[in-house]
Every structure is written in structure tokens, then in C-alpha cells.
Design an enzyme around this catalytic site. Sequence first.
Site, PDB file in Angstrom:
ATOM      1  N   HIS A 175       4.481   0.143   1.402  1.00  0.00           N
ATOM      2  CA  HIS A 175       3.655   1.524   1.020  1.00  0.00           C
ATOM      3  C   HIS A 175       3.672   2.427   2.245  1.00  0.00           C
ATOM      4  O   HIS A 175       2.765   2.445   3.194  1.00  0.00           O
ATOM      5  CB  HIS A 175       2.047   1.209   0.925  1.00  0.00           C
ATOM      6  CG  HIS A 175       1.636   0.021   1.618  1.00  0.00           C
ATOM      7  ND1 HIS A 175       1.299   0.018   3.208  1.00  0.00           N
ATOM      8  CD2 HIS A 175       0.694  -1.091   1.159  1.00  0.00           C
ATOM      9  CE1 HIS A 175       0.656  -0.947   3.381  1.00  0.00           C
ATOM     10  NE2 HIS A 175       0.742  -1.885   2.229  1.00  0.00           N
TER      11      HIS A 175
ATOM     12  N   ALA B 287      -1.344   2.376   6.350  1.00  0.00           N
ATOM     13  CA  ALA B 287      -1.255   1.310   7.440  1.00  0.00           C
ATOM     14  C   ALA B 287       0.098   1.301   8.224  1.00  0.00           C
ATOM     15  O   ALA B 287       0.633   0.509   8.507  1.00  0.00           O
ATOM     16  CB  ALA B 287      -1.384   0.118   6.842  1.00  0.00           C
TER      17      ALA B 287
ATOM     18  N   ARG C 281       8.549  14.556  16.927  1.00  0.00           N
ATOM     19  CA  ARG C 281       9.263  14.180  17.999  1.00  0.00           C
ATOM     20  C   ARG C 281       9.199  12.532  17.994  1.00  0.00           C
ATOM     21  O   ARG C 281       9.938  11.795  18.713  1.00  0.00           O
ATOM     22  CB  ARG C 281       8.665  14.601  19.335  1.00  0.00           C
ATOM     23  CG  ARG C 281       9.192  16.092  19.491  1.00  0.00           C
ATOM     24  CD  ARG C 281       8.822  16.384  20.967  1.00  0.00           C
ATOM     25  NE  ARG C 281       7.326  16.419  21.208  1.00  0.00           N
ATOM     26  CZ  ARG C 281       6.602  17.544  20.948  1.00  0.00           C
ATOM     27  NH1 ARG C 281       7.118  18.691  20.349  1.00  0.00           N
ATOM     28  NH2 ARG C 281       5.353  17.444  21.254  1.00  0.00           N
TER      29      ARG C 281
ATOM     30  N   GLY D  25      -2.474   9.433  -6.097  1.00  0.00           N
ATOM     31  CA  GLY D  25      -3.150  10.609  -5.804  1.00  0.00           C
ATOM     32  C   GLY D  25      -4.264  10.436  -4.691  1.00  0.00           C
ATOM     33  O   GLY D  25      -4.955  11.543  -4.453  1.00  0.00           O
TER      34      GLY D  25
ATOM     35  N   ASP E  80      -0.081  -1.796  -5.691  1.00  0.00           N
ATOM     36  CA  ASP E  80      -0.997  -2.150  -4.777  1.00  0.00           C
ATOM     37  C   ASP E  80      -2.300  -2.535  -5.491  1.00  0.00           C
ATOM     38  O   ASP E  80      -3.345  -2.481  -4.798  1.00  0.00           O
ATOM     39  CB  ASP E  80      -1.071  -1.489  -3.503  1.00  0.00           C
ATOM     40  CG  ASP E  80      -1.547  -2.479  -2.243  1.00  0.00           C
ATOM     41  OD1 ASP E  80      -1.257  -3.734  -2.334  1.00  0.00           O
ATOM     42  OD2 ASP E  80      -1.823  -1.666  -1.345  1.00  0.00           O
TER      43      ASP E  80
ATOM     44  N   LEU F 220      -9.804   1.942   2.575  1.00  0.00           N
ATOM     45  CA  LEU F 220      -9.039   1.800   1.323  1.00  0.00           C
ATOM     46  C   LEU F 220      -8.814   0.228   1.076  1.00  0.00           C
ATOM     47  O   LEU F 220      -7.994  -0.473   2.162  1.00  0.00           O
ATOM     48  CB  LEU F 220      -7.767   2.685   0.978  1.00  0.00           C
ATOM     49  CG  LEU F 220      -7.930   4.181   1.070  1.00  0.00           C
ATOM     50  CD1 LEU F 220      -6.673   4.943   0.995  1.00  0.00           C
ATOM     51  CD2 LEU F 220      -8.924   4.363  -0.249  1.00  0.00           C
ATOM     52  N   ILE F 221      -8.863  -0.354  -0.085  1.00  0.00           N
ATOM     53  CA  ILE F 221      -8.504  -1.727  -0.531  1.00  0.00           C
ATOM     54  C   ILE F 221      -7.429  -1.646  -1.629  1.00  0.00           C
ATOM     55  O   ILE F 221      -7.989  -1.477  -2.699  1.00  0.00           O
ATOM     56  CB  ILE F 221      -9.620  -2.369  -0.889  1.00  0.00           C
ATOM     57  CG1 ILE F 221     -10.870  -2.357   0.298  1.00  0.00           C
ATOM     58  CG2 ILE F 221      -9.240  -3.997  -1.033  1.00  0.00           C
ATOM     59  CD1 ILE F 221     -11.943  -3.095  -0.280  1.00  0.00           C
TER      60      ILE F 221
END
Length: 401
Positions: A229, A233, A240, A261, A285, A322-323
Site C-alpha cells: 500500500h 504507512a 530530494r 478514494g 486491504d 485508518l484501519i
Amino acid sequence: MEEPLKCFTNCLLCISGELVAQDLYFSSERGIITANYYYRKDGVERIDLNGRIVAPGYLDLQTNGMQGIHFTQLAAVGDPQEDERKLETVGKMESSLGVTGWWATVPTVSAERWKQIVPVLRPRSFASGADLLGAHVEGPFLNKSKKGAHNACYLQIPTEISPSKLYEDSNLHDTIKLITLAPELPGATALIGQLQEDYPHIVISLGHSAGTYEEGLAAVQMGARALTHVFNAMSPLHHRNPGLAGLMTTGKCYFSVIPDGIHLHPSVLTLCMRAEPQKCVFITDSIELAGLPDGVHPGHGQISGNQYRQGNKVTMEGTDTLIGSCCTLDECVRNAVAFSGCNLAEAVQCVTENIANMMSESKRGKLEPGRRADFVVLNEEGFVQETWMGGSRVWSDSSSS
């Protein structure tokens, strides 16, 4: 006597990102796609699809569960029949979404639970529903600073424990097909080399990481093949200091994205797809709240507190963390078309051919002779109307008939 065959006719086939007007012949007896026997007059059942689209059966690379079932809850009460029922329930829901094969993701759990949960996820078919193709272990070798919804108490570094002791050698040989780890952890590069030598069938993916581009490139050179993903994470892409996301441009690794989204802005999804169309992989996921109503739901083996679902967005209650997602794979395909302007076949490639190539799946993911006769029949908007496995229809949308 010639073998009886079936033939999809008056249809468009999804082949390498293009829609091709072509008939598709297959054997229900052998469950495989055959050569094009257009000259045969007898022994062929021709199925007129009225201009609809045929794609290879979708492959769900990363799901933590759905329909109230989270894989961290398996092997918890010592009831193998109940575990089998739960997995078949997932397989049935998957087939209704066009999925014919799926890998079960186990996020970070306590050390003793790996050996209990992973054996339950050995590859197999069910009486009905999509095939379980093995396990993806997402942890515990992840960076605490990029843990997301993973429990920091259970994270470890590679120098602390060997994979055979943690997961068990038999599971590494038979069940585990994909491992996500952070390449910057002490001993991670050596671990990648060890895994590639001892278990060459396992795909190593980099994720939940604050690693630099150089650390990621070193891991790829040792045998890592993917990014998990990407952008989520993970250290952000900087002009740079590109971080792991910069590896998308090397052509040396696949990268998964969550096109719901929520996890990625539509413009970033478009960037990923255009960076390397043959390496881009869509994942859901999904968690156990996929298929359940909005609202507050209890946690599980990964999440100690409550979870809050609002549409496809799920967070730890009272936070913005987020889960996973509640998006489904067919929805990911449609989203990609809407967000990026790609054609339907280009989006389909990211849930079929690209995943098959990443996972070295030689019998799935492509519409070519010798591969499994696993198909999904779509309308022009990308909605699933039929799912076929081994040359037989296993699900159909009654409203489309």
C-alpha cells in the site's frame, strides 16, 4: 471423439490492458482455457454475451477479512469447523465480487498467535466460493513510527527472532506466500536474503516503513519484489528524498495501492498507474467491517478498542488513524476508471495479470490457453454480472439476467 467445449462469443476480452473483440474457448471438463477452435461446428456450446466484457477472475491480494470475519480471530476457540465455515463465508462473498482467488492477510499479532492462525490459512478450495491461495503475513517486522493500526506491543526487529521460530518452518513452506516488512530495521536486509534462499516462493514486500530510497533499493537488490500500500504507512515522496515510493520508477518492483478514494487522492492513484502500468496492483486491504453497516464496531486481535465505520472509511474510534478499508475489489476497478480516466481493461489488469505476475501464479490471472477457466463477466461500467471458476458459473447477478 472430440472434447466438448464452451465458447464465449459476441464479447470483449480484457487482455494486457486492452479490450479485444474475440471469442474465448474453454473446457468445463478440464477447467482450463483452450486454443481457439473457431473451425469446429460440433461439440461447442456457444454462449452469446451480447457485447459484455470478459476478464480473468479477479485476484484479491490483501484482505484482512469481511462480512464480520477478521483473520486474527481464527484458531481462537479450538473449533476447526467454525474456522472453515468462516473462510468459506469469505470465499462466497469474494466470488460475488468477481474474485476467484484470494490471499488472507494476518496483521501483527502476539508471537504465539502466528503459529495458531497461519496453518488455518493453508491454500485450498471450498465447496463454493473463491479459492484461498495462502497467507500474507503483515508483520511483526514493521517500523513502530509507521505502525498505522498495528499493535506496537507486538512489533519486533529481525535480529530478535528467526522467521522459522516465529511463523514455523512448515508454514513458511506451505502457507505463507507474501511477507511485508520494513527494510530499515536492524537485520532486515539479511532476513530478506535468508528468506529468498530458504523459501524462494515467498514474495517479500516493503511497507510500514520509514526507510529511505537507498535502503529500499538495497532490499530490492537482495530480492524484495514489491511495496505494500504505497504512500500509506510510509515516508512521503519528497523531491530530494523520495523514500520507498521512489522505487516505483525503477521497474524492479510491484507496488500495491488502495483505490478507495480515502487512502490515496485520485491524482496520486493516477500517478501510480502511469508510473509503471504493468507493476501497479490494486488491493482493498479490507477488514471485517466490509459488508457490515456503518457505525461503531468492537475491535479484535489487532485492534484493542472500538472501530468506527463511515462508508468505506474505518478509523480507530476517537482518532484519524485508518484501519484498512471496506472497499471491495470490483469497486476498486470502477474507482480507478473514474479517478484516472483509464479504460476498464487497464484497471482490470491491476487485479489480474499484474498480481499473477507478482505472485508467480502461472495458472491464473490471464486469458490464455492452459490457464484456469476462471472468469468474471462485466457490463461496460465494470459491474460484476457473472463469476466462473474452472469453466463453470458459480455466481450470477439475478438482476442482470
